[in-house]
Design an enzyme around this catalytic site. Structure first.
Site, PDB file in Angstrom:
ATOM      1  N   GLY A 103     -37.134  19.251  50.826  1.00  0.00           N
ATOM      2  CA  GLY A 103     -37.686  19.267  49.472  1.00  0.00           C
ATOM      3  C   GLY A 103     -37.099  20.394  48.654  1.00  0.00           C
ATOM      4  O   GLY A 103     -37.649  21.495  48.612  1.00  0.00           O
TER       5      GLY A 103
ATOM      6  N   SER B  60     -34.790  19.512  45.426  1.00  0.00           N
ATOM      7  CA  SER B  60     -34.672  19.066  44.038  1.00  0.00           C
ATOM      8  C   SER B  60     -36.012  18.661  43.437  1.00  0.00           C
ATOM      9  O   SER B  60     -36.883  18.123  44.119  1.00  0.00           O
ATOM     10  CB  SER B  60     -33.731  17.872  43.956  1.00  0.00           C
TER      11      SER B  60
ATOM     12  N   SER C  45     -34.581  12.546  50.416  1.00  0.00           N
ATOM     13  CA  SER C  45     -34.132  11.551  51.386  1.00  0.00           C
ATOM     14  C   SER C  45     -35.068  11.526  52.589  1.00  0.00           C
ATOM     15  O   SER C  45     -35.497  12.588  53.066  1.00  0.00           O
ATOM     16  CB  SER C  45     -32.713  11.873  51.878  1.00  0.00           C
TER      17      SER C  45
ATOM     18  N   GLU D  37     -24.517  22.703  56.372  1.00  0.00           N
ATOM     19  CA  GLU D  37     -24.166  21.320  56.102  1.00  0.00           C
ATOM     20  C   GLU D  37     -22.678  21.209  55.821  1.00  0.00           C
ATOM     21  O   GLU D  37     -22.012  20.301  56.290  1.00  0.00           O
ATOM     22  CB  GLU D  37     -24.972  20.836  54.893  1.00  0.00           C
TER      23      GLU D  37
ATOM     24  N   SER E 245     -23.044  19.267  42.942  1.00  0.00           N
ATOM     25  CA  SER E 245     -22.145  18.321  42.271  1.00  0.00           C
ATOM     26  C   SER E 245     -20.724  18.878  42.191  1.00  0.00           C
ATOM     27  O   SER E 245     -20.490  20.062  42.408  1.00  0.00           O
ATOM     28  CB  SER E 245     -22.650  18.046  40.861  1.00  0.00           C
TER      29      SER E 245
ATOM     30  N   GLU F  74     -19.032  19.483  39.617  1.00  0.00           N
ATOM     31  CA  GLU F  74     -18.955  20.535  38.589  1.00  0.00           C
ATOM     32  C   GLU F  74     -19.442  21.854  39.176  1.00  0.00           C
ATOM     33  O   GLU F  74     -18.854  22.910  38.918  1.00  0.00           O
ATOM     34  CB  GLU F  74     -19.800  20.150  37.369  1.00  0.00           C
TER      35      GLU F  74
HETATM   36  C1  LIG Z   1     -28.186  10.115  47.586  1.00  0.00           C
HETATM   37  C2  LIG Z   1     -28.838  11.420  47.253  1.00  0.00           C
HETATM   38  C3  LIG Z   1     -29.625  12.036  48.189  1.00  0.00           C
HETATM   39  C4  LIG Z   1     -30.271  13.236  47.888  1.00  0.00           C
HETATM   40  N1  LIG Z   1     -31.089  13.794  48.823  1.00  0.00           N
HETATM   41  C5  LIG Z   1     -31.783  14.920  48.510  1.00  0.00           C
HETATM   42  C6  LIG Z   1     -32.701  15.485  49.429  1.00  0.00           C
HETATM   43  O1  LIG Z   1     -32.879  14.971  50.540  1.00  0.00           O
HETATM   44  N2  LIG Z   1     -33.397  16.573  49.073  1.00  0.00           N
HETATM   45  C7  LIG Z   1     -33.217  17.173  47.856  1.00  0.00           C
HETATM   46  O2  LIG Z   1     -33.863  18.164  47.592  1.00  0.00           O
HETATM   47  N3  LIG Z   1     -32.349  16.677  46.954  1.00  0.00           N
HETATM   48  C8  LIG Z   1     -31.631  15.556  47.254  1.00  0.00           C
HETATM   49  N4  LIG Z   1     -30.774  15.019  46.330  1.00  0.00           N
HETATM   50  C9  LIG Z   1     -30.687  15.642  45.009  1.00  0.00           C
HETATM   51  C10 LIG Z   1     -29.391  16.343  44.705  1.00  0.00           C
HETATM   52  O3  LIG Z   1     -29.283  17.538  45.400  1.00  0.00           O
HETATM   53  C11 LIG Z   1     -29.355  16.525  43.173  1.00  0.00           C
HETATM   54  O4  LIG Z   1     -29.192  15.260  42.620  1.00  0.00           O
HETATM   55  C12 LIG Z   1     -28.244  17.419  42.744  1.00  0.00           C
HETATM   56  O5  LIG Z   1     -28.475  18.752  43.096  1.00  0.00           O
HETATM   57  C13 LIG Z   1     -28.019  17.338  41.224  1.00  0.00           C
HETATM   58  O6  LIG Z   1     -29.199  17.557  40.525  1.00  0.00           O
HETATM   59  P1  LIG Z   1     -29.675  16.536  39.373  1.00  0.00           P
HETATM   60  O7  LIG Z   1     -29.652  15.196  39.939  1.00  0.00           O
HETATM   61  O8  LIG Z   1     -30.923  17.048  38.818  1.00  0.00           O
HETATM   62  O9  LIG Z   1     -28.539  16.610  38.284  1.00  0.00           O
HETATM   63  P2  LIG Z   1     -28.372  17.739  37.174  1.00  0.00           P
HETATM   64  O10 LIG Z   1     -28.421  19.081  37.794  1.00  0.00           O
HETATM   65  O11 LIG Z   1     -29.269  17.459  36.034  1.00  0.00           O
HETATM   66  O12 LIG Z   1     -26.885  17.455  36.735  1.00  0.00           O
HETATM   67  C14 LIG Z   1     -26.498  16.467  35.782  1.00  0.00           C
HETATM   68  C15 LIG Z   1     -25.040  16.679  35.431  1.00  0.00           C
HETATM   69  O13 LIG Z   1     -24.896  17.964  34.837  1.00  0.00           O
HETATM   70  C16 LIG Z   1     -23.910  18.709  35.534  1.00  0.00           C
HETATM   71  N5  LIG Z   1     -24.265  20.136  35.538  1.00  0.00           N
HETATM   72  C17 LIG Z   1     -25.447  20.713  35.861  1.00  0.00           C
HETATM   73  N6  LIG Z   1     -25.349  22.048  35.813  1.00  0.00           N
HETATM   74  C18 LIG Z   1     -24.079  22.331  35.454  1.00  0.00           C
HETATM   75  C19 LIG Z   1     -23.353  23.535  35.245  1.00  0.00           C
HETATM   76  N7  LIG Z   1     -23.896  24.736  35.427  1.00  0.00           N
HETATM   77  N8  LIG Z   1     -22.059  23.422  34.895  1.00  0.00           N
HETATM   78  C20 LIG Z   1     -21.488  22.201  34.716  1.00  0.00           C
HETATM   79  N9  LIG Z   1     -22.111  21.060  34.897  1.00  0.00           N
HETATM   80  C21 LIG Z   1     -23.397  21.110  35.267  1.00  0.00           C
HETATM   81  C22 LIG Z   1     -23.916  18.139  36.928  1.00  0.00           C
HETATM   82  O14 LIG Z   1     -22.698  18.379  37.589  1.00  0.00           O
HETATM   83  C23 LIG Z   1     -24.150  16.663  36.659  1.00  0.00           C
HETATM   84  O15 LIG Z   1     -22.914  16.084  36.338  1.00  0.00           O
HETATM   85  C24 LIG Z   1     -30.104  13.829  46.620  1.00  0.00           C
HETATM   86  C25 LIG Z   1     -29.292  13.208  45.675  1.00  0.00           C
HETATM   87  C26 LIG Z   1     -28.662  12.016  45.969  1.00  0.00           C
HETATM   88  C27 LIG Z   1     -27.798  11.381  44.931  1.00  0.00           C
END
Ligand SMILES: Cc1cc2nc3c(=O)[nH]c(=O)nc-3n(C[C@H](O)[C@H](O)[C@H](O)COP(=O)(O)OP(=O)(O)OC[C@H]3O[C@@H](n4cnc5c(N)ncnc54)[C@H](O)[C@@H]3O)c2cc1C
Lengths: 391, 338
Positions: free
Chosen positions: A132, A134, A166, A249, A373, A375
């Site tokens: 947990g 995100s 997940s 990881e 990500s 980025e």
């Molecule tokens: C299949 C899958 C499984 C996952 N499993 C887990 C899990 O088990 N536990 C868990 O906690 N999380 C999990 N996640 C979440 C994952 O870690 C987040 O999706 C990830 O950290 C991105 O956060 P967000 O989705 O809020 O996107 P955001 O942070 O909102 O990002 C949106 C966009 O903005 C860009 N961005 C954000 N900040 C910046 C910056 N400083 N500079 C430039 N660009 C930026 C990002 O690169 C992205 O393109 C999972 C995600 C997926 C897709």
């Protein structure tokens, strides 16, 4: 520098091969190409759970660990040999990575003696864990998380929401990051709790993946009681653990990423032949460029591994995460390009291999988002590796 | 499998770096554009390292990377990487090999025909002969009906060499109409040819990776120094992400050169493929480093006053030498489609 493996390393490899030849489950043979997604409806297939336990019992789950933790105390290079052999055979260790890849190693590093007793079940897969981190408003900016835990006597009262969690729907425990100090600067008020998923006040709402499977979820916490003994590490010391657990990881991830890319390149060659465009110079060059990328990434991974094995920090891991996830997407895209008009077709009648190229393309989006990500990886490389100023 | 450098190799890299920083500053590369003679004192220092041509390919590549880093002019590449490499794979006359390894003589090779590809042909006109004007031996590789043969001739400088100008002046190229000079006394087996050309591919890749690394280092440095809008341009994310991508492509090219040079030393079955990969990866690194390097430098990068262009030119010429990137990709596809 040398290319050959040492005598003990070769010995290690032949023991591993003998084990895999004899015990690899038949299901592993066809379920794990491309993105390593298991076929079938179960989130964690029963055969896979049995396989994880068998690996553990035979010291082949995390070979660098001692036997009681599913290993055989092997050396770092043997660990790499192990990961390569599994990837080469497309044999998974487990699909639910949180327990063995994140929780186990993190508890060994930060947990107290009681918490360390949870490690072997996490690695054996007997306990299913979810992570947990995100939240709706804290993704890349993980430190902005707001799920709060307020201490009341010897109990934390947890309120808030996690998302993209997940395996939350099948997990019995959650490795959960919470805010325990509302006043402190955001990185300094985070703690890590172990939360039983059957605690009253937890609601799990599955979310469907882009490929139609429900593998992650939203998790809501309403006045969830967590005993204070479930705090991992120091109070308000959670941030350091987030950095650590992601490192665990990443350390082994590259082998898998590169091996998958190499397999995809092989499949692209077969696809081009099957579609009669194997003489097309443009297609050939694009596939060759993909091969060049996979091959040079493998070398970069080895190099990073060499410095990691010598105890220095290896920036190669951020490079590998960024490059292999981006390359994966591009490789599947190329497969769809080769399919031409049938690129988006998914049915069994006309879709190439049931649409596995377009499906893999979709699934591969996760790799450039989850776990930091692309980025964010570029930010890390720029600021931590190249020493550029923070923006 | 061990990718870490031995302490001797670390020492070799440091020694080369220090030596070249002193002996081959950008000012020398610049004056070499109009004054060919300035390469002579540099070669006088570098000839001590000519024995690298007959030893480990990994060591040779470590050294060549540093030569590429400073865009060193002079016959080192032609003589130590190409000429010595050919003599060694042919198991040629030992006196000649010893003299080359001792840096007493300077050689080069004539391989490509007029079409420019480094594949033995029966074309009597040979091209892209590297630094032939300052070589005293030339090994002519020619395809005949009965196989590939090599003729070693002396004093190429006295022959009718026509310069082939490229954007880069740090290395010079020549075309030569060999007429009736092909004696063909040394047969070159397919194995010997492949040993030579594979090694040459990774050698030019090592040189090119060095140049790409230089372009990257200069650009990174500039991004930290140059200020606009009241802060270093390197604090802007658009610039940071370009630099992150550049460093990635340079680092993976370096690693692939390292791997390929290891396959050469091990005589591995993976050698030919690995050397094509190294050259293609280095080509991509060079291209990306020069494109983004210029872009991040802004206007100053577009001038000849700034040193950047010296390395940009070397990178471009290296990209096309010994087979352009696309040719290596074609060889890779031949292999993976076989
Ligand atoms: C299949 C899958 C499984 C996952 N499993 C887990 C899990 O088990 N536990 C868990 O906690 N999380 C999990 N996640 C979440 C994952 O870690 C987040 O999706 C990830 O950290 C991105 O956060 P967000 O989705 O809020 O996107 P955001 O942070 O909102 O990002 C949106 C966009 O903005 C860009 N961005 C954000 N900040 C910046 C910056 N400083 N500079 C430039 N660009 C930026 C990002 O690169 C992205 O393109 C999972 C995600 C997926 C897709």
């Amino acid at each position: 520098m040398k290319l050959e493996w040492t005598e003990p390393d070769q010995q290690f490899l032949s023991e591993l091969r003998a084990f895999l030849d004899e015990h690899t489950p038949v299901e592993a043979a066809n379920g794990f190409d491309f993105q390593g997604e298991a076929n079938g409806d179960a989130i964690i297939a029963p055969w896979l759970q049995a396989w994880q336990a068998k690996l553990f019992d035979n010291g082949w789950m995390i070979p660098g660990f001692p036997p009681e933790l599913g290993g055989r105390n092997c050396t770092p290079s043997q660990t790499m040999i192990y990961l390569e052999e599994l990837s080469r055979r497309r044999v998974p260790r487990a699909t639910h990575f949180p327990g063995y890849a994140i929780v186990g190693p993190s508890l060994l590093e930060y947990g107290n003696d009681d918490q360390k007793t949870l490690v072997s079940a996490a690695i054996r897969g007997d306990t299913i864990w979810c992570i947990g981190m995100s939240e709706p408003d804290a993704g890349s900016d993980l430190a902005g998380l707001t799920t709060r835990a307020d201490l009341d006597g010897d109990t934390f009262i947890v309120n808030g929401q996690k998302v993209w969690t997940s395996y939350a729907m099948v997990a019995s425990k959650c490795f959960c990051y919470v805010r325990t100090d509302q006043q402190a600067p955001k990185h300094k008020g985070i703690s890590l709790l172990i939360i039983d998923m059957d605690s009253p006040g937890i609601e799990v709402r599955p979310l469907t993946h882009i490929n139609g499977q429900a593998e992650f979820a939203e998790v809501f916490f309403t006045d969830v009681h967590v005993p204070v003994c479930n705090l991992v590490g120091e109070l308000n010391g959670g941030w350091a653990i987030t950095q650590g657990s992601l490192a665990h990881e990443r350390a082994g991830l590259w082998v898998d990423g590169v091996a998958r890319l190499e397999q995809t390149v092989t499949s692209l060659v077969e696809l081009a032949k099957a579609n009669g465009c194997h003489d097309d110079v443009g297609v050939r060059r694009k596939i060759a460029a993909m091969h060049e990328l996979a091959s040079s990434l493998r070398s970069l991974g080895y190099k990073g591994f060499a410095s990691y094995a010598q105890g220095s920090s290896a920036p190669e891991h951020s490079y590998m995460k960024l490059a292999s996830s981006e390359a994966g997407k591009a490789a599947f895209e190329l497969g769809m390009e080769i399919l031409g008009p049938y690129g988006a077709v998914t049915d069994a009648l006309r879709g190439a291999e049931n649409g596995r190229w377009v499906n893999s393309f979709y699934i591969s989006f996760a790799n450039t988002i989850a776990g930091g990500s692309s980025e964010i990886q570029r930010n890390i490389i720029a600021q931590r590796v190249l020493g550029l100023p923070r923006n | 499998m061990d990718f870490s450098l031995t302490s001797e190799q670390d020492l070799l890299a440091t020694t080369a770096r220090n030596l070249l920083a002193k002996q081959c500053p950008p000012a020398l590369v610049r004056s070499h554009v109009t004054d060919r003679s300035v390469q002579a004192p540099l070669w006088a220092c570098l000839r001590d390292y000519a024995e690298l041509g007959r030893n480990n390919c990994t060591d040779l590549c470590i050294f060549l990377e540093e030569l590429g880093y400073v865009a060193a002019p002079g016959p080192f590449f032609a003589s130590v990487a190409l000429f010595a490499g050919l003599l060694e794979s042919l198991d040629a006359d030992s006196a000649l090999r010893d003299a080359t390894a001792a840096g007493e003589i300077v050689g080069t090779v004539a391989v490509a025909g007029l079409n420019g590809f480094w594949v033995p042909s029966d074309d009597l006109v040979k091209s892209f002969i590297v630094d032939a004007d300052i070589a005293d031996h030339i090994a002519l590789v020619h395809a005949t009906d009965s196989g590939v043969v090599v003729t070693v001739l002396t004093n190429p400088g006295e022959r009718a060499l026509t310069p082939v100008s490229t954007v880069d002046q740090s290395r010079r190229f020549f075309e030569w109409d060999t007429g009736d000079e092909i004696g063909g006394i040394i047969p070159c087996s397919p194995e010997a040819w492949s040993a030579f050309i594979d090694r040459s591919h990774v050698a030019i890749a090592a040189d090119m990776v060095g140049t790409a690394r230089r372009l990257f280092d200069m650009t990174l440095h500039y991004a930290k120094e140059r200020e606009q809008f009241g802060k270093p341009i390197g604090s802007f994310q658009a610039i940071q992400h370009k630099l992150a991508d550049m460093s990635l492509v340079v680092e993976r090219a370096r690693a692939s050169v390292q791997y390929a040079s290891m396959t050469v030393d091990a005589g591995s079955a993976d050698r030919t493929r690995a050397c094509h990969v190294a050259k293609a990866a280095a080509g991509r690194a060079a291209r990306s480093a020069l494109l983004e390097g210029i872009q991040i430098h802004g206007g100053i990068g577009y001038t000849e006053e700034h040193d950047l262009h010296l390395f940009m030119r070397r990178a471009t010429a290296s990209e096309y030498l010994l087979g352009p990137t696309s040719w290596h990709l074609d060889r890779i596809s031949d292999e993976i489609f076989a």
